[in-house]
Design a protein around this motif. Structure first.
Motif, mmCIF file in Angstrom:
data_model
loop_
_atom_site.group_PDB
_atom_site.id
_atom_site.type_symbol
_atom_site.label_atom_id
_atom_site.label_comp_id
_atom_site.label_asym_id
_atom_site.label_seq_id
_atom_site.Cartn_x
_atom_site.Cartn_y
_atom_site.Cartn_z
ATOM 1 N N HIS B 58 0.834 -1.197 0.000
ATOM 2 C CA HIS B 58 0.000 0.000 0.000
ATOM 3 C C HIS B 58 0.878 1.261 0.000
ATOM 4 N N ASP B 59 1.881 1.264 0.883
ATOM 5 C CA ASP B 59 2.721 2.461 0.998
ATOM 6 C C ASP B 59 3.572 2.667 -0.251
ATOM 7 N N LEU B 60 4.031 1.567 -0.829
ATOM 8 C CA LEU B 60 4.849 1.694 -2.045
ATOM 9 C C LEU B 60 4.033 2.332 -3.168
ATOM 10 N N VAL B 61 2.813 1.827 -3.345
ATOM 11 C CA VAL B 61 2.010 2.290 -4.486
ATOM 12 C C VAL B 61 1.403 3.671 -4.214
ATOM 13 N N HIS B 62 0.798 3.807 -3.020
ATOM 14 C CA HIS B 62 0.127 5.088 -2.740
ATOM 15 C C HIS B 62 1.106 6.163 -2.292
ATOM 16 N N GLY B 63 2.300 5.756 -1.858
ATOM 17 C CA GLY B 63 3.309 6.730 -1.436
ATOM 18 C C GLY B 63 4.261 7.056 -2.574
ATOM 19 N N ASP B 64 5.305 6.218 -2.708
ATOM 20 C CA ASP B 64 6.376 6.517 -3.671
ATOM 21 C C ASP B 64 5.879 6.554 -5.119
ATOM 22 N N ALA B 65 5.099 5.529 -5.500
ATOM 23 C CA ALA B 65 4.674 5.458 -6.905
ATOM 24 C C ALA B 65 3.796 6.663 -7.254
ATOM 25 N N ARG B 66 2.895 7.021 -6.358
ATOM 26 C CA ARG B 66 2.020 8.176 -6.610
ATOM 27 C C ARG B 66 2.851 9.458 -6.658
ATOM 28 N N ALA B 67 3.837 9.559 -5.723
ATOM 29 C CA ALA B 67 4.667 10.764 -5.672
ATOM 30 C C ALA B 67 5.478 10.935 -6.950
ATOM 31 N N HIS B 68 5.929 9.810 -7.525
ATOM 32 C CA HIS B 68 6.730 9.885 -8.759
ATOM 33 C C HIS B 68 5.844 9.928 -10.001
ATOM 34 N N GLY B 69 4.554 9.874 -9.842
ATOM 35 C CA GLY B 69 3.644 9.911 -10.992
ATOM 36 C C GLY B 69 3.795 8.672 -11.874
ATOM 37 N N VAL B 70 4.032 7.506 -11.236
ATOM 38 C CA VAL B 70 4.252 6.267 -12.006
ATOM 39 C C VAL B 70 3.031 5.965 -12.887
ATOM 40 N N ASP B 71 3.303 5.620 -14.161
ATOM 41 C CA ASP B 71 2.199 5.260 -15.055
ATOM 42 C C ASP B 71 2.225 3.781 -15.447
ATOM 43 N N THR B 72 3.380 3.104 -15.231
ATOM 44 C CA THR B 72 3.492 1.703 -15.640
ATOM 45 C C THR B 72 4.157 0.904 -14.520
ATOM 46 N N VAL B 73 3.607 -0.262 -14.232
ATOM 47 C CA VAL B 73 4.185 -1.116 -13.191
ATOM 48 C C VAL B 73 4.631 -2.429 -13.826
ATOM 49 N N ILE B 74 5.873 -2.808 -13.537
ATOM 50 C CA ILE B 74 6.398 -4.104 -14.008
ATOM 51 C C ILE B 74 6.671 -4.945 -12.767
ATOM 52 N N HIS B 75 5.950 -6.050 -12.657
ATOM 53 C CA HIS B 75 6.044 -6.868 -11.439
ATOM 54 C C HIS B 75 6.920 -8.094 -11.690
ATOM 55 N N LEU B 76 8.148 -8.029 -11.189
ATOM 56 C CA LEU B 76 9.093 -9.129 -11.417
ATOM 57 C C LEU B 76 9.387 -9.909 -10.140
ATOM 58 N N ALA B 77 8.791 -9.492 -9.015
ATOM 59 C CA ALA B 77 9.104 -10.154 -7.743
ATOM 60 C C ALA B 77 8.383 -11.487 -7.670
ATOM 61 N N LEU B 78 9.168 -12.551 -7.663
ATOM 62 C CA LEU B 78 8.602 -13.898 -7.611
ATOM 63 C C LEU B 78 9.623 -14.749 -6.885
ATOM 64 N N HIS B 79 9.135 -15.643 -6.024
ATOM 65 C CA HIS B 79 10.079 -16.497 -5.313
ATOM 66 C C HIS B 79 10.689 -17.476 -6.309
ATOM 67 N N ARG B 80 12.006 -17.548 -6.341
ATOM 68 C CA ARG B 80 12.654 -18.289 -7.412
ATOM 69 C C ARG B 80 13.032 -19.715 -7.042
ATOM 70 N N SER B 81 13.266 -19.986 -5.788
ATOM 71 C CA SER B 81 13.745 -21.322 -5.410
ATOM 72 C C SER B 81 12.621 -22.353 -5.474
ATOM 73 N N ALA B 82 12.881 -23.471 -6.153
ATOM 74 C CA ALA B 82 11.872 -24.531 -6.256
ATOM 75 C C ALA B 82 11.882 -25.438 -5.028
ATOM 76 N N ARG B 83 12.873 -25.264 -4.147
ATOM 77 C CA ARG B 83 12.946 -26.114 -2.942
ATOM 78 C C ARG B 83 11.959 -25.649 -1.882
ATOM 79 N N ASP B 84 11.672 -24.351 -1.885
ATOM 80 C CA ASP B 84 10.835 -23.800 -0.811
ATOM 81 C C ASP B 84 9.361 -23.941 -1.162
ATOM 82 N N GLU B 85 8.589 -24.327 -0.171
ATOM 83 C CA GLU B 85 7.141 -24.437 -0.369
ATOM 84 C C GLU B 85 6.436 -23.939 0.872
ATOM 85 N N GLY B 86 5.135 -23.769 0.790
ATOM 86 C CA GLY B 86 4.362 -23.402 1.976
ATOM 87 C C GLY B 86 3.672 -22.061 1.814
ATOM 88 N N PRO B 87 2.938 -21.649 2.859
ATOM 89 C CA PRO B 87 2.126 -20.432 2.761
ATOM 90 C C PRO B 87 2.949 -19.158 2.564
#
Lengths: 270, 310
Positions: B58-87
């Motif tokens: 919430h703070d990232l989008v409504h704070g920094d992104a709004r302050a910088h006037g962001v118009d495009t979001v690229i979401h690359l954050a994904l857990h990469r390790s196949a060993r880890d599982e769970g909630p």
């Protein structure tokens, strides 16, 4: 994913659409195809003594659908057709196999390397758009397992080839394969054995195919698409009528081929 | 363009950030990542952010992104390790994405959302086509590993918003990025001197370089319209050729032995390759057809892999 246009190879290898490492997207390797043709050459020339007429109907370039009769426990008829097309046109025929073939270990890889493609709608569409020469056996596994008394009688006739021809505006070339239906008939089918998804296990009447002479007769191309717009392929009545037209043409070609064999007008000793 | 890139500290995030900054049309890049502060530069700012915390999103989008006037979001954050599982992993892969999407839709300046998904979302079957287009069936097997189920759920979470939100959404189902630290199963597989593959199967495999994957993301960020696109790489070859070109020994082994053997390997060495994740791909292939990305986005793979010297 696309690949380079089909091209002949400088070292005499057959034309193919290289996806970048010497294979096409379906796994065809023209070097393997050439090796397979050499390996099976004695079967083609000496064992089944294949002769053919009408190979001038095979297009040098561009897409076409060969439609042939099918019989004989395993697709030996498909192999002889593949070899004959390579011998006469230099092209690698892309036979369309039943879907369960892809699950067979080893067979799936050998088939992929020599150009056989699993018969999904998308695969065949891709081949025709790429201008490939494909072969369809509309009798399918029913044809392969037809009893000896039904030889050269076309079995349950699927209509996919006619739909494809109309939609993709490609000619259909009927091919009568004479010899295959006596060579290795199925004695009975073990329906309880469904190895790797195959519908049954065929038990042939002889341990190996009998050395019956093969005569292939390529018929004149049928332009099914001339009479219909591409969208007509979706009309089941039109597709069934077009498929019936191919069936009738093939049945006539088979009858003529059988008559020529009786009269001794084809083949000859080598 | 003013762009927010999450997962900026991954190799793909780094490459995307570099490419964006070479484009004079990009006025500002706001990067978010899990690593400590990386430092700012002209046209570039960095914000450390744990996207599994709703407040942080919430703070990232409504704070920094709004302050910088962001118009495009690229979401690359994904857990990469196949060993880890769970909630916790599910929260990172799926819930964070859902929260980010909802937050972005509430900020008026943000008009575009780009999500690089994975070709691993497709169901691979012996009876399936050799080339999968965007309409191919997805993997809904409840027995599939969480690594795959999370990716399918994330992909569909984004697809479900397409046309239902004011955001123009692009999903890029990307071939496997054969690069270190990208969670690439094949990269890990090829680290052994001997590579075991199922006896009797040698499927066609397509892999993409980090450069081409990043180029596709940047193209999607700058394009118009929305949709789902397959993104294939420049290298398509049989698995046995891939192993040989990597300078490894290719050893076919009966299939039932492979999962236990690779479990042993993972236990002994800590490496991440799991045969159950690759069971179907190592038999039936499953290349992706990128004709739509070529036609609509002008995408062309131009960076083949840098093959190791034999």
């Amino acid at each position: 994913m696309t690949s380079a246009p089909a091209r002949g190879q400088p070292d005499g290898l057959p034309a193919f659409r290289d996806a970048g490492h010497g294979y096409d997207v379906f796994g065809l390797d023209p070097r393997a195809a050439r090796r397979a043709a050499r390996l099976c050459g004695p079967l083609y020339r000496r064992y089944f003594r294949v002769t053919s007429t009408g190979s001038e109907h095979l297009p040098a370039t561009g897409a076409a659908i060969l439609v042939a009769n099918h019989a004989g426990t395993l697709p030996v008829d498909g192999a002889m057709l593949w070899l004959d097309v390579m011998a006469h046109s230099g092209r690698v025929l892309r036979p369309v196999a039943d879907l369960f073939v892809a699950a067979f270990p080893i067979v799936n890889t050998v088939f992929a390397r020599i150009g056989v493609v699993s018969g999904t709608r998308q695969n065949v569409r891709h081949l025709l758009e790429a201008g490939e020469l494909i072969a369809i056996f509309p009798e399918g596994t029913t044809g392969v397992a037809k009893p000896f008394r039904e030889r050269y009688r076309l079995q349950a006739w699927r209509v996919g080839h006619a739909e494809l021809a109309i939609r993709h505006r490609v000619p259909v070339i009927p091919v009568a394969i004479i010899g295959s239906e006596e060579s290795w008939p199925v004695a009975f089918k073990l329906r309880g054995v469904r190895a790797f998804g195959a519908p049954y296990l065929p038990i042939p009447a002889s341990p190996v195919p009998l050395p019956v002479r093969y005569h292939l007769h390529y018929g004149a191309p049928l332009a099914l698409h001339r009479d219909h717009p591409p969208d007509a392929a979706d009309d089941p009545v039109i597709a069934a009528a077009a498929a019936e037209r191919v069936k009738v043409a093939l049945a006539e070609l088979i009858a003529r081929g059988l008559e020529a064999r009786r009269a001794g007008a084809v083949g000859g000793r080598r | 363009m003013r762009i927010l890139v999450t997962g900026a500290t991954t190799p793909l995030g780094g490459e995307v950030g570099r490419r964006l900054l070479t484009d004079p049309a990009v006025e500002h890049v706001l990067e978010a990542g899990a690593e400590p502060f990386l430092g700012d530069a002209p046209r570039l700012s960095y914000r450390r952010c744990d996207l599994t915390r709703e407040r942080a999103v919430h703070d990232l989008v409504h704070g920094d992104a709004r302050a910088h006037g962001v118009d495009t979001v690229i979401h690359l954050a994904l857990h990469r390790s196949a060993r880890d599982e769970g909630p916790r992993i599910h929260a990172r892969n799926v819930l964070a994405l859902r929260q980010l999407l909802a937050a972005c839709a509430a900020v008026p300046t943000i008009a575009r959302f780009v999500y690089p998904s994975s070709a691993a979302v497709y169901a691979l079957r012996a009876s399936g086509p050799a080339l999968l287009d965007e309409d191919a069936a997805l993997e809904f097997d409840p027995e599939a590993p969480q690594w795959i189920r999370d990716r399918v759920e994330a992909d569909l979470t984004v697809c479900a918003r397409m046309g239902m939100s004011r955001l123009a959404i692009v999903v890029l189902r990307t071939a496997e990025i054969l690069a270190p630290d990208m969670g690439s199963q094949l990269w890990d597989y090829l680290r052994s001197r001997v590579c075991l593959r199922p006896l009797g199967f040698d499927p066609m495999i397509n892999v993409i370089s980090l450069e081409d994957a990043a180029a596709a993301v940047v193209l999607a960020a700058g394009a118009r319209g929305q949709g789902v696109y397959n993104v294939a790489g420049a290298d398509t070859l049989p698995l046995s050729r891939l192993i040989a070109r990597w300078g490894r020994r290719d050893v076919p082994v009966p299939r039932p032995l492979l999962a236990p053997l690779y479990r042993l390997r993972a236990g002994a060495t800590g490496l991440e390759f799991r045969f159950d994740l690759n069971l179907r791909r190592f038999q039936f292939g499953g290349l992706i057809d990128d004709a739509r990305a070529r036609a609509d986005l002008g995408y062309r793979p131009t960076h083949p892999l840098r093959w190791p010297r034999p």
